[in-house]
Every structure is written in C-alpha cells, then in structure tokens.
Design a protein around this motif. Structure first.
Motif, short mmCIF file in Angstrom:
data_model
loop_
_atom_site.label_atom_id
_atom_site.label_comp_id
_atom_site.label_asym_id
_atom_site.label_seq_id
_atom_site.Cartn_x
_atom_site.Cartn_y
_atom_site.Cartn_z
N ILE A 182 0.84 -1.21 0.00
CA ILE A 182 0.00 0.00 0.00
C ILE A 182 0.87 1.25 0.00
O ILE A 182 0.59 2.22 -0.72
N SER A 184 0.87 3.77 -3.18
CA SER A 184 0.52 5.19 -3.01
C SER A 184 1.71 6.10 -3.27
O SER A 184 1.53 7.30 -3.54
N VAL A 241 2.13 10.00 -5.79
CA VAL A 241 2.69 11.13 -5.04
C VAL A 241 4.03 11.53 -5.64
O VAL A 241 4.34 12.72 -5.78
#
Length: 133
Positions: free
Chosen positions: A44, A48, A52
């Motif tokens: 995760i 993510s 970003v």
C-alpha cells in the motif's frame, strides 16, 4: 529506480502470497498473519508512492522517497517484532520450554499425530540401566 521498485514489489507480492497460503500452521508458529499484514502495508505504501512521486516538485522528491521508505520499513518491523516483544514481556508463563512442549503435545493430539513423551519418561529411559538377559 523504477526497476528496483518493480523488483521489490514483485518480491513483496510473492511473500504476501506465500504467507497467505501458509496461514494454517499451528498457532504457536503462525507468523503468516503478521507477514501478510506487513506485506499489505508495504504494498500500500509503495502503490501510493507512485502517484505522489509523479505529482511532487523536484525539490521535495527526496523527502517523499524517505517517507515512503521509512513508512514501509517501520510497518514491516512493527508487524514482525511487536507481537514477539509482547509475548516476551507480558506472557512470561507461556514463554517457557515446558509451555511450548505442552502446546505441541496438544496440537499433535488434536491432529492424531505422535505425542511427545513426558520429560520424566525421557529421563527415565535415558538414565535407566540396561537389563541383562
């Protein structure tokens, strides 16, 4: 950098699959749920990280990378070692060799496998003098 992340993500995915498949081990040895959860945290964080990283300005990229690395490493460390530290510090009665042997005896008795001998039986067999014919 991208090839390295892809390779690490592939290893984390295979580790997750192996831990998920090995979740039916006896409870005393069952680390699979902790490994599975740590690999989920790892995946995760790095999934993510990609959006970003793409949308961050150049001067903040090192900070984003450091945060992702630290978050994934702390997630793995916490999932692996906090349960062990809890067991060592707060469950001292269950952290003895005799308790572990009893857990193994109970598990093997439930599975119908060979039981371990009691410690007194082992000492008696080992220290008894041989019988002459």
């Amino acid at each position: 950098f991208g090839i390295m992340l892809g390779y690490i993500a592939l290893l984390a995915f295979f580790c997750f699959l192996a831990a998920f498949m090995g979740r039916k081990i006896p409870d005393i040895y069952n680390e699979a749920r902790f490994i599975t959860f740590s690999m989920l945290i790892y995946l995760i964080v790095w999934i993510s990280f990609v959006p970003v990283h793409v949308n961050t300005e150049d001067k903040y990229l090192p900070a984003v990378e450091v945060v992702a690395i630290l978050a994934s490493n702390y997630g793995i460390l916490c999932c692996h070692f906090f349960p062990k530290c809890y067991f060592i510090c707060f469950k001292k009665k269950q952290n003895t060799p005799e308790s572990i042997r009893n857990n193994l005896r109970e598990h093997n008795a439930q599975k119908g496998q060979v039981n371990f001998p009691q410690p007194s039986e082992v000492a008696e067999c080992f220290w008894s003098a041989p019988v002459s014919p």
